[in-house]
Design a protein around this motif. Structure first.
Motif, PDB file in Angstrom:
ATOM      1  N   ARG A  87      13.399 -10.911   1.711  1.00  0.00           N
ATOM      2  CA  ARG A  87      13.048  -9.663   1.056  1.00  0.00           C
ATOM      3  C   ARG A  87      13.838  -9.565  -0.259  1.00  0.00           C
ATOM      4  N   PRO A  88      13.647  -8.482  -1.031  1.00  0.00           N
ATOM      5  CA  PRO A  88      14.346  -8.395  -2.325  1.00  0.00           C
ATOM      6  C   PRO A  88      15.864  -8.464  -2.217  1.00  0.00           C
ATOM      7  N   THR A  89      16.425  -8.145  -1.035  1.00  0.00           N
ATOM      8  CA  THR A  89      17.884  -8.126  -0.869  1.00  0.00           C
ATOM      9  C   THR A  89      18.436  -9.441  -0.326  1.00  0.00           C
ATOM     10  N   GLU A 141       9.646 -12.300  -9.271  1.00  0.00           N
ATOM     11  CA  GLU A 141      10.476 -11.306  -8.580  1.00  0.00           C
ATOM     12  C   GLU A 141      10.394 -11.427  -7.059  1.00  0.00           C
ATOM     13  N   GLY A 142       9.580 -12.334  -6.563  1.00  0.00           N
ATOM     14  CA  GLY A 142       9.544 -12.583  -5.123  1.00  0.00           C
ATOM     15  C   GLY A 142      10.676 -13.509  -4.724  1.00  0.00           C
ATOM     16  N   LYS A 143      11.360 -13.200  -3.651  1.00  0.00           N
ATOM     17  CA  LYS A 143      12.539 -13.979  -3.238  1.00  0.00           C
ATOM     18  C   LYS A 143      12.242 -14.955  -2.108  1.00  0.00           C
ATOM     19  N   ALA A 146       6.855 -13.487  -0.816  1.00  0.00           N
ATOM     20  CA  ALA A 146       7.680 -12.443  -0.216  1.00  0.00           C
ATOM     21  C   ALA A 146       7.548 -12.457   1.298  1.00  0.00           C
ATOM     22  N   ASN A 185       9.144  -2.512  -4.949  1.00  0.00           N
ATOM     23  CA  ASN A 185      10.310  -3.387  -4.748  1.00  0.00           C
ATOM     24  C   ASN A 185      10.509  -4.374  -5.892  1.00  0.00           C
ATOM     25  N   GLY A 186      10.042  -3.991  -7.087  1.00  0.00           N
ATOM     26  CA  GLY A 186      10.238  -4.830  -8.262  1.00  0.00           C
ATOM     27  C   GLY A 186       9.226  -5.944  -8.418  1.00  0.00           C
ATOM     28  N   TYR A 187       8.277  -6.076  -7.496  1.00  0.00           N
ATOM     29  CA  TYR A 187       7.302  -7.155  -7.593  1.00  0.00           C
ATOM     30  C   TYR A 187       6.395  -6.956  -8.801  1.00  0.00           C
TER      31      TYR A 187
END
Length: 457
Positions: A107-109, A125-127, A152, A178-180
């Motif tokens: 996830r973003p974190t 922006e995908g982690k 993601a 989520n910033g995507y």
């Protein structure tokens, strides 16, 4: 009727390991033609032996090799090994090599995102994404690199008949969330032998929802998909009818038709509690808007008869002539029609028949979700391997062809040393093409194991 955990485990001599099942002979098709026709007893390969390294307990005669750990450098030099190891497959390579493709449910974190690589990144922006390991015949790591990035929450997926991997995003976040920078909730094809050949192209016709796993019918090319929806409205079980069935790598980009399963008279699969319960005349209903532009698929209008839902639809596996899928648990407190600690269902496409083959629990002396089954795969011993996803000590359990359960592996709890952190769930259990090695992930801290031993005993 489903047996309780204590009744089953008392009968198998495995009381205390943490899993109980009820069983029906409907698994016979899955086990037919396996390399080992014999049936293990309830003790499986024997009791687990504590690992002096404090990592992985296995039966005597088995040993493990740590292939990769999160935070260590990728051998490609692209960055650190990403976090949150989840679904995985082992595909044949040249000269006895094995391509191990591994999801990262980031996830973003995420502590260690999948490094972005030009030509392999969907959304910067995908982690999440996948990494691919190439192993020799002795499970030495020859290469390790990014296979896809910028996705993601890559949870599970499944292999194709042409030896690629379909990785699934377990999210339906849109661009701006989520910033995507792009919509998420898709399936992507990954070619581990040459990741740039597959690129990072979403297979949009296969739907945008909280994907978990897939299984491909090797005879007809139909793709079955699970949706892991934790809270109501729960997920659906899908099939994708490709325009180019069995067309090889990249063929799913041609599109197709997405449908959801309707079990007549059964709006919620959790309401079925009897193993062996069978439903004929299964219906498949076209999904009105597979891209879920305005409304999540599970909330869309499927007509006056509605559609069949289930909580926590996760693992999916093709065996024999049927597809098997898992509901990890159901809780009435969440809105399910009934409680259980896990179900495994079988769908026979030829007969259009759905059968409940295994029920895990429930039992009032066990706290949920400590017995939730997740990933499943066929073992060379002629049974199933099931990853547990719950609290406390985590196991990989074996289920024999006669329905007995045994502990195959156990992650160690924190004993105060850096080598033995508190383990998360197991995930991604799979076997090498020759059946001699079981590969499995510990979700956190992300660790990939290769387990060898007398599998065909």
């Amino acid at each position: 009727m489903s047996a309780t955990r204590r009744q089953i485990l008392a009968g198998t001599g495995a009381l205390g390991v943490g899993a109980g099942i009820a069983f029906t002979g409907a698994l016979s098709d899955l086990f037919a033609g396996t390399a080992a026709a014999q049936t293990l007893g309830g003790d499986g390969y024997g009791p687990l032996v504590p690992d002096p390294q404090g990592l992985l307990d296995l039966p005597a005669g088995f040993r493990y090799r740590v292939l990769s750990r999160e935070g260590d450098p990728l051998r490609s030099g692209e960055g650190p090994v990403p976090s949150n190891h989840d679904g995985m497959t082992a595909l044949p390579g040249r000269n006895g090599r094995v391509h191990l493709v591994r999801n990262h449910e980031n996830r973003p974190t995420a502590k260690f995102p999948v490094p972005t690589v030009e030509g392999l990144t969907y959304d910067p922006e995908g982690k999440g994404g996948c990494t691919a390991l190439t192993l020799d015949s002795r499970n030495h790591v020859l290469a390790e690199r990014v296979a896809i990035a910028g996705t993601a929450v890559n949870c599970a997926g499944g292999p194709t008949p042409w030896h690629t991997w379909l990785t699934c995003e377990e999210t339906e976040d849109k661009a701006g969330t989520n910033g995507y920078t792009k919509d998420h909730g898709f399936i992507f094809e990954v070619d581990p032998s040459d990741p740039r050949r597959s690129g990072a192209v979403p297979l949009t016709a296969m739907g945008r929802f909280q994907h978990e796993a897939i299984a491909v019918d090797p005879h007809l090319g139909i793709v079955y998909e699970t949706e892991d929806a934790f809270l109501k409205p729960f997920g659906l079980f899908y099939r994708f009818l490709p325009k180019k069935p069995l067309g090889g790598a990249g063929s799913f980009r041609a599109g197709g038709r997405l449908q959801a399963m309707r079990v007549p008279g059964v709006p919620d699969l959790s309401s079925i509690q009897d193993t062996g319960a069978t439903f004929d005349g299964i219906e498949w209903v076209d999904v009105p808007d597979p891209l879920a532009a305005e409304t999540p698929v599970r909330l869309q209008d499927f007509g006056p008869k509605g559609i069949t839902h289930a909580q926590k639809l996760e693992g999916c596996y093709w065996g024999g002539r049927c597809v098997y899928f898992v509901s990890s648990f159901a809780r009435g407190a969440d809105g399910s029609a009934a409680d259980h600690f896990g179900q495994i269902w079988r769908y026979d496409p030829k007969l259009r028949r759905l059968t409940l083959v295994i029920v895990f629990g429930p039992d009032t002396d066990v706290q949920l979700p400590g017995e939730s089954p997740d990933n499943i795969c066929l073992a060379p011993s002629g049974g199933l391997m099931v990853c547990e996803d719950g609290n406390g000590a985590q196991h990989v359990f074996g289920v024999t062809r006669t329905g007995e359960v045994y502990a195959m592996a156990r992650g160690r709890q924190n004993i105060g040393t850096p080598q033995a952190p508190e383990w998360g769930e197991f995930a991604g259990v799979t076997f090498s093409p020759d059946g001699d090695t079981m590969y499995v992930n510990c979700y956190t801290p992300g660790t990939t194991f290769a387990v060898t031993g007398p599998w065909r005993r």
